[in-house]
Design an enzyme around this catalytic site. Structure first.
Site, PDB file in Angstrom:
ATOM      1  N   ASN A   9       0.912  -1.223  -0.078  1.00 57.77           N
ATOM      2  CA  ASN A   9       0.143   0.067   0.009  1.00 57.77           C
ATOM      3  C   ASN A   9       0.803   1.133   0.161  1.00 57.77           C
ATOM      4  OD1 ASN A   9      -1.971   1.914   0.345  1.00 57.77           O
ATOM      5  ND2 ASN A   9      -2.343   1.675   2.733  1.00 57.77           N
ATOM      6  N   TRP A  10       0.940   2.078  -1.216  1.00 60.67           N
ATOM      7  CA  TRP A  10       1.856   3.092  -1.413  1.00 60.67           C
ATOM      8  C   TRP A  10       1.515   4.272  -0.683  1.00 60.67           C
ATOM      9  CZ3 TRP A  10       4.268   2.978  -6.837  1.00 60.67           C
ATOM     10  CH2 TRP A  10       4.934   1.837  -7.046  1.00 60.67           C
ATOM     11  N   LYS A  11       0.022   4.311  -0.199  1.00 59.33           N
ATOM     12  CA  LYS A  11      -0.446   5.225   0.164  1.00 59.33           C
ATOM     13  C   LYS A  11      -0.182   6.771  -0.720  1.00 59.33           C
ATOM     14  CE  LYS A  11       0.021   3.258   4.715  1.00 59.33           C
ATOM     15  NZ  LYS A  11       0.254   3.236   6.341  1.00 59.33           N
ATOM     16  N   HIS A  97      -9.072   0.762   4.499  1.00 53.30           N
ATOM     17  CA  HIS A  97      -7.933   0.782   5.456  1.00 53.30           C
ATOM     18  C   HIS A  97      -8.053   2.054   6.737  1.00 53.30           C
ATOM     19  CE1 HIS A  97      -4.060   2.318   6.445  1.00 53.30           C
ATOM     20  NE2 HIS A  97      -3.497   1.264   5.838  1.00 53.30           N
ATOM     21  N   GLU A  99      -6.616   4.505   7.807  1.00 45.12           N
ATOM     22  CA  GLU A  99      -6.382   5.806   7.612  1.00 45.12           C
ATOM     23  C   GLU A  99      -7.875   6.537   7.030  1.00 45.12           C
ATOM     24  OE1 GLU A  99      -2.743   5.390   5.571  1.00 45.12           O
ATOM     25  OE2 GLU A  99      -1.883   4.924   7.559  1.00 45.12           O
ATOM     26  N   GLU A 169      -5.337  -5.562  10.418  1.00 45.33           N
ATOM     27  CA  GLU A 169      -4.286  -4.539  10.692  1.00 45.33           C
ATOM     28  C   GLU A 169      -4.722  -3.917  11.987  1.00 45.33           C
ATOM     29  OE1 GLU A 169      -2.259  -3.092   6.756  1.00 45.33           O
ATOM     30  OE2 GLU A 169      -4.214  -1.928   7.165  1.00 45.33           O
ATOM     31  N   GLY A 175       2.266   1.612  11.046  1.00 49.36           N
ATOM     32  CA  GLY A 175       3.329   2.869  10.776  1.00 49.36           C
ATOM     33  C   GLY A 175       3.864   3.298  12.012  1.00 49.36           C
ATOM     34  N   SER A 215       3.511  -2.817  10.194  1.00 51.40           N
ATOM     35  CA  SER A 215       4.932  -2.589  10.425  1.00 51.40           C
ATOM     36  C   SER A 215       5.874  -4.005  10.068  1.00 51.40           C
ATOM     37  CB  SER A 215       5.349  -2.158  11.951  1.00 51.40           C
ATOM     38  OG  SER A 215       4.758  -0.900  12.165  1.00 51.40           O
ATOM     39  N   GLY A 237       4.932   1.289   4.931  1.00 48.42           N
ATOM     40  CA  GLY A 237       6.249   1.754   4.665  1.00 48.42           C
ATOM     41  C   GLY A 237       7.222   1.035   4.026  1.00 48.42           C
TER      42      GLY A 237
HETATM   43  C1  PEP Z   1      -0.513  -0.195   6.158  1.00 51.63           C
HETATM   44  O1  PEP Z   1      -0.761   1.020   5.884  1.00 51.63           O
HETATM   45  O2  PEP Z   1      -1.390  -0.959   5.685  1.00 51.63           O
HETATM   46  C2  PEP Z   1       0.616  -0.719   6.962  1.00 51.63           C
HETATM   47  C3  PEP Z   1       0.546  -1.823   7.188  1.00 51.63           C
HETATM   48  O3  PEP Z   1       1.355   0.152   7.009  1.00 51.63           O
HETATM   49  P1  PEP Z   1       2.958  -0.382   7.887  1.00 51.63           P
HETATM   50  O4  PEP Z   1       3.476  -1.399   7.027  1.00 51.63           O
HETATM   51  O5  PEP Z   1       3.792   1.161   7.552  1.00 51.63           O
HETATM   52  O6  PEP Z   1       2.650  -0.390   9.071  1.00 51.63           O
END
Ligand code: PEP
Length: 252
Positions: A9-11, A97, A99, A169, A175, A215, A237
């Site tokens: 997921n590049w966001k 997601h 966010e 998640e 993050g 993460s 990330g």
């Molecule tokens: C995500 O945004 O779905 C995610 C898992 O981010 P990160 O790997 O940076 O925690």
């Protein structure tokens, strides 16, 4: 056999030239990886999706959107429809997601509509859900996950689950550098499978891929992916670096 999946997921990262560069790097890294029963997905921003589709054409990398709007079309300024995505060759979408839930007020109810639209348009859906830190600390995480899934997904037909990929998640792990332990991930994934078995049947429960997100890095991916109910990861990330993302793919 259910599929293993690693999705990035590049966001809101990577402009056009950075998108090209990252895809070129990934294709280069992926040349040395033999994938068996595994899907590798990237989710660039809306504006770079078409380019990503073109650049990944001859590769095993699939392209996903990060969102879509539930309506067919109309007066929804700034939104993107399933048909628009399909018309550029995108047929996977991330929905729910944390966010989007937190910053754009997406609810279980609006997500149920988005999932229905996505399925009706032939998309695979990577459906994200997970508890907040306070909910885990209050030991309410199983209830939270159960209600997120029931409210957004369990009105779907059993057949629709051919197109659903679940991504657990825990919000406190996204993050933050804090990862759920492999045992915590396994415990929740087994619980999710039990919910699917109760709402539908065990065959369906065994066929749905359940990803862990939060993460995940090259250093912890192998241990998390070794758990029997963890079928891969949704990576934030670490998906922005070709080397890290491909190391994670190699851990599957
Ligand atoms: C995500 O945004 O779905 C995610 C898992 O981010 P990160 O790997 O940076 O925690």
């Amino acid at each position: 056999m259910r599929k293993k999946i690693v999705a990035g997921n590049w966001k809101m990262n990577n402009n056009l030239s950075e998108t090209n560069e990252l895809i070129a790097g990934l294709k280069n890294e992926m040349n040395s990886i033999t994938l068996e029963n595994t899907r590798v997905v990237i989710a660039p921003s809306f504006v770079n999706l078409q380019q990503a589709v073109v650049e990944t054409k001859e590769s095993s990398i699939e392209v996903s959107a990060q969102n879509l709007h539930q309506a067919k079309n109309g007066a929804y300024t700034g939104e993107i429809s399933a048909d628009m995505l399909a018309s550029i060759g995108v047929d996977i979408v991330i929905l729910g997601h944390s966010e989007r839930r937190a910053y754009f007020n997406e609810t279980d109810e609006s997500l149920a509509e988005k999932v229905t639209t996505a399925i009706e348009n032939g998309f695979d859906v990577i459906f994200c859900f997970g508890e907040q830190l306070e909910e885990r600390e209050a030991e309410n995480h199983f209830n939270v996950v159960e209600s997120q899934l029931k409210n957004a997904l369990f009105e779907l037909s059993a057949d629709a689950f051919d197109k659903i990929i679940l991504a657990y998640e825990p919000v406190w792990a996204i993050g933050t550098g804090k990862t759920a332990s492999a045992d915590q991930a396994q415990e929740m994934h087994a619980f999710i499978r039990s919910l699917l078995a109760k709402a539908y049947n065990t065959e369906l429960a065994d066929s749905v891929s359940i990803l862990y997100g939060g993460s995940v890095k090259p250093a912890n991916a192998k241990e998390i992916f070794s758990k029997p109910d963890v079928d891969g990861g949704l990576i934030g990330g670490a998906s922005l670096k070709a080397k890290d993302f491909s190391e994670i793919v190699k851990s599957i």
